[in-house]
Structures are given as C-alpha cells and as structure tokens.
Design an enzyme around this catalytic site. Structure first.
Site, short mmCIF file in Angstrom:
data_model
loop_
_atom_site.label_atom_id
_atom_site.label_comp_id
_atom_site.label_asym_id
_atom_site.label_seq_id
_atom_site.Cartn_x
_atom_site.Cartn_y
_atom_site.Cartn_z
N CYS A 1 0.81 -1.23 0.00
CA CYS A 1 0.00 0.00 0.00
C CYS A 1 0.84 1.27 0.00
O CYS A 1 0.32 2.35 -0.32
CB CYS A 1 -0.97 0.00 1.18
SG CYS A 1 -0.21 -0.45 2.74
N HIS B 1 -2.44 6.50 4.49
CA HIS B 1 -0.98 6.59 4.46
C HIS B 1 -0.56 7.90 3.79
O HIS B 1 -1.19 8.34 2.82
CB HIS B 1 -0.39 5.44 3.65
CG HIS B 1 -0.43 4.11 4.33
ND1 HIS B 1 -0.91 3.93 5.60
CD2 HIS B 1 -0.02 2.88 3.88
CE1 HIS B 1 -0.81 2.64 5.92
NE2 HIS B 1 -0.29 1.99 4.90
#
Length: 336
Positions: free
Chosen positions: A131, A239
């Site tokens: 990710c 993130h």
C-alpha cells in the site's frame, strides 16, 4: 464479458481490506448471489449486510469455494500460499493483496494506471503492490512522462489499519487511556515508530525492501534508486508520504502540477484555506492519490519535493484489486 456475471470470492472478508472490497462491489451493484464471503472458522455463519440483503460468511472448505471465478484475497502469506493454487487449479483467477507472490517472476505485480499490459502474462495469479508502493509508483510514472526519474528518497507515515483491525482497536483503546500493547511493541498513541515490519541485516526493514523491489518490478526499471524510511503513525486510516525526487531535466513547478493533474488517479491540491494540503483525515474513503506541497529544492533545480496522502485500504488495496479485475475483463483474460 460483463463483470456482473463473475462469481467473486472475497477471502478475508471480515478483515479491513475485505470490508472495503465489499463496499466497492456495492457501489457498482454487483449481484449479491455472485458474491461469496470467506473467512476463518471463528467468523463462520456471520451475517454481513450487503445493500438490501445479508451475506453469510463461509469457510474455505465450503463447496462454494470451488465455484469462484475470481478471488480477491487479503490474508496472511501462509494462507494465501495454501489457497491460491487451489483456486487456480479449479479454473479461477486470484488477485492477491499480500506479499506472497509479488516478486515471483511469473506473477504480474500491477497498478493498472501503469502496467496493465503485464496482465497479459498472468498464469492465474496477479499480485497487488504494497500500500505504500502504489502511490509512489504512480507519482514516478506520471513524472516519467515529462522527464526521467532516477532517484527517490521517501519517508512514509503509515496508518495502523495497515497492520489490521486489531491495531486500529489498540490505537483507539490507548487514546482512551488503555496501557496494553498487544499488537505493537510500544504504545502507538501519541507516538511514532520508524519501524514497519522486521529489520534486516542491512538496516532497512522488510517494508522498505518491498518498496524498493516492487517499484523496480512495476516500472520495469532496474536502475531507479529508491531510499525509503517507513514510519508507523497514530492515524487510523490513510498513508502519507514525503518524496524527494531526482529528475533528468529542469522542469517548472507548473509543468509538474499539470503532469500530475493529467494523470488518472492523482489529484493535486493547490493550497486553499479549507484543505491546504493532503491529510489522512480528508482522504479516507477516496479512490485517488492526493498530492500537495509541490516545490523544487532550493539548491538543486532537478530535485522535486512533494507530499501525498491516500486511503491505504482503498487505492492501496481493495480498489486496486477491483481495477485489476475490470482490466482483466476488458482484456478478455477471465474465462467463465
């Protein structure tokens, strides 16, 4: 072929990524009778709401497991290694979210905006990048259209949902005063760890090596230099990354903005009073990678600095899987 005719199995359906995958299928009105949810024995029989009905969670020993056309897998590498070959043997296709197959030569590692063509070589299993890798390679690929990227120094600021639902619960409990550290070695509330995954002998972590190796594979660029530092932060979802990018040519900030804005899946935030730059709080649930704070280094006109945020469970995982599925259908790579 119509996507609605595809029998989709979500393996790891009660996990963070599995939950988001089901939401995305609901958005496109995928028929409930063509969705099968699988999880561990402890979740067997659990009812999960899907649009106006409920789906029952099964185990992978259920007969329906053999009827899957496409499996979206988000489980541990060990379980993926066990289940994926069974699905392929039964004629299904696996889109795997974990690290089990990413660096295997015969398994395409795909971000559809970049290397959709690699799907043509699949042998039943397709892998999704880490990710943190996905937004990074999208930025590099966009910039490569106007100048060659040779080196990236990247620091990540990774949400606890990347570890799993238990880590999210631990953060929330610690923010309420709980002192227990069952998931992480140290408290994550009011803290950061410059440490994601295990350390290796060279001082980098496994997570950092994933970013290095996956970037080279996705971009088909063995020479690009990637220097990551991966950090866990007390954020639930989303993130972020700080990038310092070395490029071949001296290009203007406006050229950079135009280039990124024209790239599918990237949105540039030009500072406003309401949202002056990308933040995890504002990207949760969004499919795009949001970029801001674009600037050039003061003493090096061939060095670009920027900041990005994206939902690690959406574009970093579930949505990328769905995009891969749609690409494979478009390319007639799935046989029912």
């Amino acid at each position: 072929m119509n996507l609605k005719n595809v029998n989709i199995g979500i393996v790891g359906a009660t996990g963070a990524v599995g939950v988001e995958a089901l939401k995305l299928l609901a958005e496109i009105n995928h028929p409930a009778n063509n969705i099968h949810l699988f999880a561990s024995e402890r979740s067997k029989g659990k009812k999960v709401k899907y649009q106006n009905t409920e789906l029952s969670v099964k185990t992978t020993s259920d007969d329906n497991f053999n009827k899957i056309d496409v499996a979206l897998i988000s489980v541990s590498s060990e379980i993926s290694k066990e289940l994926a070959p069974k699905i392929v043997k039964n004629g299904g296709v696996v889109i795997d979210d974990g690290s089990a197959y990413r660096m295997e030569k015969n398994v395409p590692l795909v971000v559809p905006e970049i290397n959709e063509v690699d799907l043509n070589a699949h042998e039943g299993i397709v892998s999704i990048p880490n990710c943190t890798t996905t937004p990074l390679v999208m930025i590099i690929d966009a910039l490569n259209s106007i100048t060659k990227v040779s080196k990236v120094i990247v620091s990540t600021y990774q949400a606890v949902s990347g570890t799993g639902k238990e880590a999210v619960n631990e953060l929330m409990n610690q923010q309420s005063g709980d002192k227990n550290t069952d998931v992480y070695d140290f408290p994550i509330a009011n803290n950061v760890f410059p440490h994601v995954d295990d350390f290796l002998e060279d001082g980098f972590t496994k997570e950092e090596h994933k970013m290095i190796n996956e970037t080279k594979k996705i971009l088909h660029d063995k020479d690009i230099e990637v220097i990551p530092t991966c950090v866990r932060v007390p954020v639930r979802i989303g993130h972020s990354e700080s990038l310092s990018i070395s490029v071949e040519n001296d290009i203007s900030v406006q050229q950079i903005i135009n280039c990124l804005n024209n790239y599918s899946g990237i949105k540039v935030l030009i500072g406003t009073e309401e949202i002056p730059y990308p933040m995890p709080l504002f990207v949760e649930g969004e499919k795009e990678v949001f970029v801001g704070r674009i600037r050039k280094s003061i003493n090096n006109t061939k060095e670009i600095n920027l900041w990005l945020s994206c939902d690690n469970l959406i574009k970093g995982a579930a949505y990328n899987a769905l995009q891969i599925l749609e690409s494979m259908i478009k390319k007639d790579l799935i046989k029912l």
